[in-house]
Design a protein around this motif. Structure first.
Motif, PDB file in Angstrom:
ATOM      1  N   HIS A  59      -0.331   3.646   3.472  1.00  0.00           N
ATOM      2  CA  HIS A  59      -0.293   2.700   2.323  1.00  0.00           C
ATOM      3  C   HIS A  59      -1.744   3.187   1.766  1.00  0.00           C
ATOM      4  CE1 HIS A  59      -0.185  -2.396   2.213  1.00  0.00           C
ATOM      5  NE2 HIS A  59      -1.669  -1.564   1.402  1.00  0.00           N
ATOM      6  N   HIS A  61      -2.853   2.282  -2.628  1.00  0.00           N
ATOM      7  CA  HIS A  61      -3.238   1.877  -3.718  1.00  0.00           C
ATOM      8  C   HIS A  61      -2.783   2.675  -5.393  1.00  0.00           C
ATOM      9  CE1 HIS A  61      -2.052  -1.862  -2.417  1.00  0.00           C
ATOM     10  NE2 HIS A  61      -2.645  -1.583  -1.370  1.00  0.00           N
ATOM     11  N   LYS A 181       8.294  -4.387  -0.627  1.00  0.00           N
ATOM     12  CA  LYS A 181       6.679  -4.985  -0.053  1.00  0.00           C
ATOM     13  C   LYS A 181       7.127  -6.740  -0.357  1.00  0.00           C
ATOM     14  CE  LYS A 181       1.981  -4.918   0.672  1.00  0.00           C
ATOM     15  NZ  LYS A 181       1.298  -4.602  -0.236  1.00  0.00           N
ATOM     16  N   HIS A 265      -2.321  -3.565   6.745  1.00  0.00           N
ATOM     17  CA  HIS A 265      -3.597  -3.486   6.544  1.00  0.00           C
ATOM     18  C   HIS A 265      -3.780  -4.567   7.938  1.00  0.00           C
ATOM     19  CE1 HIS A 265      -2.627  -6.442   3.472  1.00  0.00           C
ATOM     20  NE2 HIS A 265      -2.629  -5.156   2.501  1.00  0.00           N
ATOM     21  N   ASP A 379      -6.541   0.712   3.616  1.00  0.00           N
ATOM     22  CA  ASP A 379      -6.109   0.354   1.860  1.00  0.00           C
ATOM     23  C   ASP A 379      -6.441   0.638   1.266  1.00  0.00           C
ATOM     24  OD1 ASP A 379      -4.502  -1.820   0.623  1.00  0.00           O
ATOM     25  OD2 ASP A 379      -5.414  -3.689   1.126  1.00  0.00           O
ATOM     26  N   ASN A 382      -8.771  -1.485  -1.224  1.00  0.00           N
ATOM     27  CA  ASN A 382      -9.872  -1.855  -0.371  1.00  0.00           C
ATOM     28  C   ASN A 382      -9.877  -1.870  -0.206  1.00  0.00           C
ATOM     29  OD1 ASN A 382      -7.701  -4.413  -2.122  1.00  0.00           O
ATOM     30  ND2 ASN A 382      -6.075  -2.848  -1.920  1.00  0.00           N
TER      31      ASN A 382
HETATM   32 ZN   LIG Z   1      -3.120  -2.563   0.102  1.00  0.00          ZN
END
Ligand SMILES: [Zn+2]
Lengths: 545, 269
Positions: A59, A61, A181, A265, A379, A382
Motif C-alpha cells: 500500500h 501512493h 479499492k 492503513h 501509507d 501519508n
Molecule cells: Zn493510502
C-alpha cells in the motif's frame, strides 16, 4: 540477459518456505530461483550476510494524477532533495513525493522490488500506467477506486447484483487494475454535492443515492471474492482519523464476515474516544479482532515523525486536515467516480494526536499475533515516506531504541497507550514476513515474497548489523528478476519491472449498460475511457483464484 | 592580494558557477581554482575554461568580464568574505547566502539573494524580478541580511520575506512584499501596484505616494521612531533627502485578507 548466479553461504530468511536464518546456497537462472543451475554460475560470496526475498509494498501512493498533483504542489520539497543520476540510472527529485525515476531507485536502495499504488480512479488509470512504466526496477500494480462510483452505487441501490458483478469485472479489465479499492465508501458523493456533508455511520444512507457504506462494502467483498481477484477489496474505512472510529472499523470487518478483505492503513482507523474530542487508542480491540479472523489482512499505515504528504480519495478528510496547517492544499472532484484531496503535512513529536498515532501504529504491530496478516506500511507518503521503513523496522526489532524514542514524544499520548508495557521485539524472520512474504501472500503473488524454486529472483542481501536501521537502509546487493541491480551498494545497471494486473471474466453485454451512463455524464468519450493494450509494456496477468 | 577571476571566454549557454564563493576558494592557488567545476549548460566544465585566475584568495574575489550575464549562482551559499563584480551578473546571485558581501558594479537580473539568511548584497545598477524572495513553492523567503539596489527592481521584491532589509534606490515593480511575513522593504522611488498583497507582518516604506489594495486601510499620519535610524543607515549608501528624515508618513495596515498586522508607510511631506 540475466545471469546465472550462485549466492553462496548467506543466512537465508525465507519464511514462506520455513527457512529461518539457515546458511544455504541459492541459485538464480533466467530470472527465477532454481534448485540447480543448468550452466555454470557466477558465484557471489554472501557469507555472513542476510538474504531475503525482495520487499513487497502492499500500500503506497507512487503514481497517477493525484501523486503528480502533489509533486506539482511542492516544488520546494523537490529542490531540497535532488536525486542525481549515475552511470546506469536516471536522475530525479526526491522529497515525500519523489519523481517516478527516483521512486523506483529509492525503493530499490531499500531492497524493495514490488510496490502497489493503492488508489487510482478509473479515469486516471492511463496516466498511472504511463507513470508506472517510468518507475524503474520494481514490479508494480494498482488498485482501482470503485467505492464511490455513481453507476455502481445505482446498481447496488437497485439490487442488480449480477450487473454489479459484471460491471466491476469490466472496470478492472478496462483499467488494467490489480483489485478494487474502497475509500470512505458512500461518503464522497454527499461531500461533493452538499457543503460539509459526509456519511458518519456505516449504516447511514446518503441523501444522494440511498445506499449505506455497509451495503457498498458488502457488495464489493461479495463480488471480488466471487470474481476471485488475487487480492480482496482493499478498504479504507469510513471516518478515517476521527475519534471513536474503531467501531466503524470493527463493523467493516464484521460486514466481511468470513470472506477475504484487506483493511488499509488500519492505524488511522483504530481510535477510541468521543467524536470531536482527543482520540485514544483502540489498538487492543482492533488487534484482537484481526488476530481472531484469518480472513482479514491489513497494513498498518504507521505514522513517522517529520514531513509527509496527505493524499487521498477521501476528499472530506483532506478538507478537514487543511485547517490545521493553513498552508496550501488541493481538493478535487473526479467526475462520477471519486474525490481527491492533497495536504502537505508534518507529524511532530510534541503534538498529542501525532504521538498517539505513532504509538497506536506500534501497538498494532506489537499486539498482532499473526505477522502474515499485518503488513508494514506508512501509507506512503501519508504517514511518512517509504524511506522511513528502516527506522520503523528498528523500532520493531530493538526494544531499547524504542524506549529511547518513546521518551522523546508527547508523554500524555504515551501514557494513554500500553506501548510502554509491550516488550516484544520482532525477529528477522518476522520482519521478512511483514515486509515480504506476508504482503506477497495477501496479494496472491505466488512467485514473490519467497525464494523457492520457480519464484521470481527478486532478492535483497544485507550486511548483518546490530543497528537494524543502518542494516535495512543499505542492502549490499539487490537482484531484480535475476538481474544484479545493486552490487556493493552501487547501481550496476538499470531495469524496468512489469505491470501486475488481473483479468476477471465478464459478459460483454455489460458494456451496453455502462455506456449510456458514461455518455450522459462524463467529460470524455467512452471509447477513450478504457485503457487499451497498447499501454501495456512488460506486464504479467495474475490469475484469478 | 585578492583573487582575480577574469573572463576569457563567453559561454554558449548559461553557466552555473556556485563554486565562485569565498567558502570554496579559501586556501586554493590560482591553478587549483581554475580546476574547480562549473556547469556549462548540462556539461560539467572547469572554471579555467572560462576564467583566468591570478593572485590568491585573501578575503576578496574580484570577478571581471564582458559576459557575466549568463553566469548564475555567483556567491550562492557563501558565509564570509567579499565578491566584487565588474559587469552585469546572471540570476541567483548570492542564493541562500548566510554571510559575507557581494558588490556588483553593474546590473543584476532576476533572483538576487533568494532565501538569503545573512550578509549583504549591493547592486549599483538595476535588479530584476524576485529580489530577496522565496523560491517557488517555499513559504519563507529571505530571513536576514540586506540587499541594496541603487537602480530599479521589477516584480515580487521580498516575496515571503521573513527578516532582513531590502532597500531600492529607484522604483519597484508590482507585488512588492507579496506574502511578506516580517522584515523591512524601503523603496525610495515609486511602488508598482498590489504592494504587500497577502502580507502578514512587516513594513514596506516608500517616499512616493502609491496606489494600494482595498484590503489596506489608513491608520494615521505620524513619524515612526525607527524611521530615522533606518534612514541614517541607508544614507551610507543612498542619498537620503533631509525632508525624509524630518517628515511624516501615512500608515496603512493590511493585508486584511491575512493577519492585517503589516504596514505600508508612504512619505506624506
Ligand atoms: Zn493510502
Amino acid at each position: 540477459m540475466t545471469e546465472c548466479i550462485q549466492l553462496a553461504g548467506g543466512k537465508v530468511y525465507d519464511p514462506a518456505n520455513g527457512i529461518d536464518g539457515e546458511v544455504r546456497d541459492l541459485y538464480v537462472e533466467q530470472g527465477c530461483m532454481v534448485e540447480t543451475p543448468s550452466s555454470s554460475p557466477r558465484t557471489i560470496d554472501v557469507s555472513g550476510m542476510v538474504v531475503m526475498p525482495g520487499g513487497v509494498d502492499i500500500h503506497c501512493h507512487i503514481a497517477g494524477p493525484k501523486v503528480n498533483l502533489a509533486r506539482k504542489l511542492q516544488p520546494e520539497d523537490h529542490r531540497r532533495d535532488p536525486h542525481p543520476g549515475t552511470e546506469h540510472t536516471r536522475s530525479g527529485a526526491g522529497g515525500t513525493v519523489p519523481s517516478t525515476f527516483a521512486t523506483g531507485y529509492r525503493y530499490a536502495t531499500l531492497g524493495y522490488t514490488t510496490a502497489m499504488e493503492a488508489a487510482v480512479t478509473p479515469i486516471g488509470a492511463r496516466h498511472t500506467i504511463e507513470e508506472l512504466h517510468d518507475t524503474p526496477v520494481i514490479d508494480k500494480g494498482f488498485y482501482v477506486l470503485l467505492g464511490n462510483n455513481i453507476f455502481l452505487q445505482q446498481l447496488i441501490r437497485d439490487g442488480r447484483k449480477e450487473e454489479f458483478r459484471q460491471a466491476v469485472a469490466w472496470w478492472v479489465n478496462a483499467t488494467k487494475a490489480y483489485t478494487t479499492k474502497l475509500v470512505n465508501p458512500g461518503g464522497d458523493e454527499p461531500w461533493k454535492g452538499k457543503k460539509n456533508s459526509n456519511v458518519k455511520d456505516i449504516d447511514e444512507k446518503s441523501d444522494f443515492i440511498p445506499v449505506s457504506p455497509r451495503q457498498v462494502i458488502d457488495a464489493f467483498v461479495d463480488t471480488v471474492n466471487e470474481l476471485g481477484l488475487p487480492h480482496p477489496p482493499h478498504i479504507h474505512c469510513n471516518n478515517l482519523g476521527h475519534s471513536g472510529n474503531f467501531q466503524t472499523t470493527l463493523e467493516t470487518m464484521k460486514t466481511a464476515g468470513d470472506r477475504r478483505a484487506h483493511l488499509a492503513h488500519i492505524q488511522f482507523h483504530s481510535y477510541a474516544g468521543e467524536l470531536g474530542k482527543n482520540p485514544k487508542s483502540a489498538s487492543r480491540e482492533i488487534a484482537e479482532y484481526v488476530n481472531d479472523h484469518p480472513n482479514i489482512t491489513c497494513d498498518v499505515g504507521q505514522v513517522m515523525f517529520g514531513k509527509s504528504t496527505i493524499m487521498t480519495a477521501d476528499a472530506p478528510l483532506a478538507y478537514m486536515l487543511r485547517g490545521f496547517k493553513k498552508g496550501k492544499w488541493v481538493n478535487a472532484d473526479t467526475e462520477c467516480e471519486s474525490g481527491c484531496g492533497i495536504v502537505p503535512f508534518s507529524y511532530q513529536e510534541h503534538i498529542y494526536v501525532h504521538a498517539l498515532q505513532w504509538a497506536i501504529g506500534l501497538e498494532l504491530f506489537l499486539l498482532s499475533k499473526d505477522p502474515w496478516r499485518i503488513v508494514l506500511s506508512t501509507d506512503h507518503p501519508n504517514g511518512g515516506s517509504f524511506m522511513s521503513y528502516p527506522k520503523l523496522i528498528r523500532l520493531l526489532m530493538d526494544r531499547e531504541f524504542r524506549r529511547e524514542e518513546i521518551k522523546r514524544v508527547n508523554q500524555k499520548a504515551i501514557n494513554s497507550t500500553i506501548l510502554n508495557e509491550l516488550e516484544r521485539e520482532y525477529t528477522l524472520n518476522e520482519i521478512a514476513i511483514i515486509t515480504r512474504a506476508g504482503p506477497a501472500r495477501a496479494l496472491n503473488l505466488s512467485n514473490k515474497g519467497h525464494l523457492g524454486p520457480g519464484a521470481d529472483a527478486d532478492i535483497t542481501i544485507y550486511d548483518e548489523m546490530a543497528d537494524k536501521e543502518a542494516m535495512f537502509n543499505a542492502p549490499r546487493y539487490v537482484i531484480k528478476s535475476g538481474a544484479l541491480i545493486i552490487e556493493d551498494h552501487e547501481f550496476r545497471r538499470d531495469y524496468y519491472g512489469k505491470l501486475l494486473h488481473t483479468e476477471p471474466g465478464y459478459d460483454e453485454s455489460i458494456v451496453a449498460e455502462v455506456r449510456p451512463f458514461f455518455e450522459n455524464y462524463y467529460s470524455i468519450e467512452f471509447p477513450n475511457y478504457a485503457v487499451d493494450d497498447s499501454y501495456l509494456h512488460d506486464h504479467e496477468v495474475i490469475a484469478t483464484v | 592580494m585578492p583573487l582575480l577571476l577574469r573572463q576569457i571566454a563567453a559561454p554558449d549557454v548559461p553557466m552555473e558557477a556556485d563554486n565562485i564563493t569565498p567558502d570554496r576558494l579559501t586556501g586554493q592557488g590560482a591553478a587549483d581554482v581554475e580546476r574547480l567545476a562549473l556547469m556549462h549548460g548540462s556539461e560539467s566544465r572547469s572554471i579555467g575554461d572560462f576564467f583566468s585566475a591570478t593572485g590568491s584568495y585573501d578575503g576578496i574575489i574580484d570577478l571581471q568580464g564582458d559576459d557575466l550575464k549568463r553566469v548564475k549562482f555567483i556567491g550562492a551559499g557563501m558565509s564570509r568574505g567579499t565578491i566584487r563584480v565588474e559587469g552585469d551578473v546572471g540570476e541567483h546571485l548570492g542564493a541562500g547566502m548566510g554571510g559575507g558581501e557581494i558588490l556588483v558594479n553593474g546590473n543584476a537580473t532576476d533572483w538576487v539573494g533568494p532565501e538569503m539568511s545573512g550578509g549583504r548584497i549591493e547592486i549599483h545598477g538595476n535588479a530584476g524580478h524576485l529580489t530577496g524572495s522565496a523560491y517557488r513553492g517555499a513559504s519563507v523567503g529571505m530571513t536576514g541580511g540586506e540587499i541594496m539596489v541603487h537602480g530599479n527592481v521589477r516584480n515580487e521584491t521580498g516575496n515571503a520575506m521573513r527578516g532582513g532589509l531590502i532597500a531600492i534606490g529607484g522604483n519597484s515593480g508590482d507585488f512588492t512584499g507579496v506574502n511578506m511575513l516580517s522584515g523591512s522593504i524601503f523603496v525610495l522611488g515609486e511602488l508598482g501596484i498590489r504592494t504587500g498583497a497577502g502580507m502578514k507582518r512587516g513594513s514596506i516604506i516608500s517616499m512616493k505616494d502609491a496606489p494600494l489594495l482595498p484590503t489596506f486601510s489608513y491608520s494615521c499620519t505620524y513619524r515612526p521612531g525607527y524611521m530615522t535610524l533606518y534612514l541614517l543607515h541607508l544614507s551610507r549608501v543612498f542619498a537620503i533627502a533631509e525632508e525624509y528624515l524630518q517628515g511624516s508618513y501615512k500608515r496603512y495596515c493590511g493585508d486584511s485578507v491575512e493577519l492585517n498586522r503589516g504596514e505600508i508607510l508612504l512619505y506624506a511631506g
